[in-house]
Design a protein around this motif. Structure first.
Motif, short mmCIF file in Angstrom:
data_model
loop_
_atom_site.label_atom_id
_atom_site.label_comp_id
_atom_site.label_asym_id
_atom_site.label_seq_id
_atom_site.Cartn_x
_atom_site.Cartn_y
_atom_site.Cartn_z
N ILE A 1 0.69 -1.29 0.04
CA ILE A 1 -0.18 -0.21 0.47
C ILE A 1 0.93 1.35 0.00
CG2 ILE A 1 -1.75 1.51 1.58
CD1 ILE A 1 -2.10 -1.17 2.72
N VAL A 2 0.47 1.75 -1.27
CA VAL A 2 1.45 3.28 -1.48
C VAL A 2 0.39 3.81 -1.45
CG1 VAL A 2 3.29 4.94 -2.36
CG2 VAL A 2 3.30 2.33 -2.80
N GLU A 3 1.20 5.11 0.05
CA GLU A 3 -0.17 6.64 0.62
C GLU A 3 1.43 7.35 -0.59
OE1 GLU A 3 -0.99 9.68 3.98
OE2 GLU A 3 -0.39 7.90 4.31
N HIS A 4 -0.23 8.42 -1.48
CA HIS A 4 0.32 9.67 -2.43
C HIS A 4 -0.54 10.77 -2.28
CE1 HIS A 4 -1.49 7.68 -5.63
NE2 HIS A 4 -1.52 6.53 -4.87
N GLN A 5 0.43 11.65 -2.92
CA GLN A 5 -1.03 12.65 -3.38
C GLN A 5 -1.61 12.36 -4.16
OE1 GLN A 5 0.95 16.27 -4.38
NE2 GLN A 5 2.35 16.71 -2.69
N SER A 6 -3.02 12.46 -4.36
CA SER A 6 -4.24 12.29 -5.29
C SER A 6 -3.84 12.16 -6.78
CB SER A 6 -5.82 12.30 -5.02
OG SER A 6 -6.12 11.98 -4.11
N ARG A 7 -2.87 14.02 -6.45
CA ARG A 7 -3.16 13.57 -8.15
C ARG A 7 -2.16 13.38 -8.61
NH1 ARG A 7 0.23 18.60 -5.69
NH2 ARG A 7 1.94 17.95 -5.70
N MET A 8 -1.24 12.17 -7.90
CA MET A 8 -0.11 11.51 -8.55
C MET A 8 -1.16 9.67 -9.00
SD MET A 8 3.57 9.43 -7.00
CE MET A 8 4.34 10.91 -7.69
N LYS A 9 -0.87 9.20 -10.04
CA LYS A 9 -1.66 8.32 -11.04
C LYS A 9 -0.25 7.29 -11.29
CE LYS A 9 -5.47 10.51 -10.58
NZ LYS A 9 -5.95 11.46 -10.08
N PHE A 10 -0.62 5.79 -10.90
CA PHE A 10 0.37 5.10 -11.12
C PHE A 10 -0.10 3.73 -11.95
CE2 PHE A 10 1.14 5.60 -6.65
CZ PHE A 10 2.84 5.83 -6.83
N ASP A 11 0.87 3.54 -12.96
CA ASP A 11 0.43 2.99 -14.06
C ASP A 11 1.60 1.81 -14.29
OD1 ASP A 11 -0.22 1.47 -16.45
OD2 ASP A 11 0.76 2.75 -17.91
N HIS A 12 0.95 0.74 -13.14
CA HIS A 12 2.24 -0.92 -13.04
C HIS A 12 1.16 -1.84 -13.18
CE1 HIS A 12 4.41 -2.87 -10.03
NE2 HIS A 12 5.27 -2.05 -10.67
N PRO A 13 1.23 -2.99 -13.86
CA PRO A 13 0.89 -4.23 -14.23
C PRO A 13 0.09 -4.51 -12.41
CG PRO A 13 3.01 -4.32 -14.46
CD PRO A 13 3.20 -3.01 -14.15
N ASN A 14 0.86 -4.22 -11.16
CA ASN A 14 0.11 -5.53 -10.07
C ASN A 14 -0.29 -4.28 -9.61
OD1 ASN A 14 3.25 -6.07 -11.21
ND2 ASN A 14 3.17 -6.98 -8.92
N GLU B 1 -0.32 -5.42 -6.00
CA GLU B 1 -0.57 -7.35 -5.82
C GLU B 1 1.03 -7.65 -5.18
OE1 GLU B 1 -3.26 -9.29 -7.84
OE2 GLU B 1 -2.57 -8.77 -10.22
N PRO B 2 0.95 -8.88 -5.16
CA PRO B 2 3.02 -9.46 -5.50
C PRO B 2 2.98 -9.53 -6.59
CG PRO B 2 1.16 -10.57 -3.34
CD PRO B 2 0.81 -9.64 -4.22
N ASN B 3 4.31 -9.96 -7.13
CA ASN B 3 4.56 -10.16 -8.51
C ASN B 3 3.89 -12.12 -8.42
OD1 ASN B 3 5.81 -8.15 -9.68
ND2 ASN B 3 7.70 -8.82 -9.04
N LYS B 4 3.35 -12.41 -9.90
CA LYS B 4 2.81 -13.77 -10.21
C LYS B 4 3.87 -14.36 -9.73
CE LYS B 4 -1.18 -12.51 -10.44
NZ LYS B 4 -1.79 -11.66 -9.81
N GLU B 5 5.44 -14.60 -10.23
CA GLU B 5 6.02 -15.69 -10.57
C GLU B 5 6.62 -15.80 -8.86
OE1 GLU B 5 7.26 -12.88 -11.93
OE2 GLU B 5 8.97 -11.96 -11.46
N ASP B 6 6.57 -14.55 -8.27
CA ASP B 6 6.90 -15.40 -6.48
C ASP B 6 5.73 -16.07 -6.23
OD1 ASP B 6 8.92 -12.76 -7.10
OD2 ASP B 6 7.96 -11.49 -5.57
N ASN B 7 4.80 -16.05 -6.60
CA ASN B 7 3.19 -17.13 -6.08
C ASN B 7 3.74 -18.23 -6.45
OD1 ASN B 7 2.21 -14.50 -5.13
ND2 ASN B 7 1.06 -14.40 -6.80
N ARG B 8 4.50 -18.47 -7.10
CA ARG B 8 4.86 -20.10 -7.62
C ARG B 8 5.85 -20.32 -6.73
NH1 ARG B 8 4.15 -18.41 -12.98
NH2 ARG B 8 6.67 -18.31 -13.57
#
Length: 190
Positions: free
Chosen positions: A152-165, A181-188
């Motif tokens: 969980i990353v707390e940040h200013q609302s004007r910042m938007k993340f574009d990330h596969p997770n 969420e965690p990386n999928k390969e880590d789960n395996r």
């Protein structure tokens, strides 16, 4: 000043020294965040890594709600001393392990050593966006999250993340929480 919202120390007000430059998570945002977390996790049985712990607003809230295994990383020695003193005063010292150091250095040093259900980051709002991405990569690529874990990353609302997770972003005024969420390969591998 902030207050513990729920748990053993419900409504306890925590006053930090006036010369501390801190921005504790607002009660409104903290209440919403913990409502989400308590629907997913049993607070007594999880481990949490609190990055940029500041004066312990999230750490102390977790401990008050029964979390027994919290590592708080904070660089400012006055803040770490404050968290330790407050934890001791509230009989939470055995639940909280405060580590003084730069969060990025700490994450590099302890990679692949321990995993957590929750990794929470409340970096300074003025931190550059590329440093946020570095932080996310360090957590996700070094097995800091358990299979059922969340960053969980707390940040200013004007910042938007574009990330596969990225699985969700919740906005509370000028503060947002982004959930990864965690990386999928880590789960395996777990």
């Amino acid at each position: 000043m902030f207050r513990i919202i729920s748990g053993k120390w419900k409504a306890k007000k925590i006053a930090a020294p006036k010369n501390f430059e801190v921005r504790p998570t607002t009660d409104f945002a903290k209440e919403a965040l913990f409502s989400i977390l308590e629907n997913k996790y049993d607070m007594q049985s999880i481990s949490v890594l609190d990055l940029f712990a500041g004066i312990g607003s999230i750490t102390l809230e977790l401990a008050s709600r029964g979390c027994q295994n919290i590592i708080s990383v904070e660089m400012n020695p006055k803040h770490t001393a404050f968290i330790n003193a407050t934890a001791s005063e509230l009989d939470m010292a055995l639940q909280i392990n405060v580590q003084r150091g730069d969060v990025f250095d700490w994450l590099k040093k302890f990679r692949n050593k321990k995993s957590f259900e929750i990794v929470f980051s409340d970096a300074p709002f003025e931190m550059e966006e590329k440093k946020y991405h570095e932080l996310i990569s360090l957590v996700l690529n070094n097995k800091y999250l358990k299979e059922n874990g969340v960053l969980i990353v707390e940040h200013q609302s004007r910042m938007k993340f574009d990330h596969p997770n990225l699985i969700d972003t919740r906005k509370y005024g000028n503060v947002s929480f982004s959930f990864f969420e965690p990386n999928k390969e880590d789960n395996r591998e777990l």
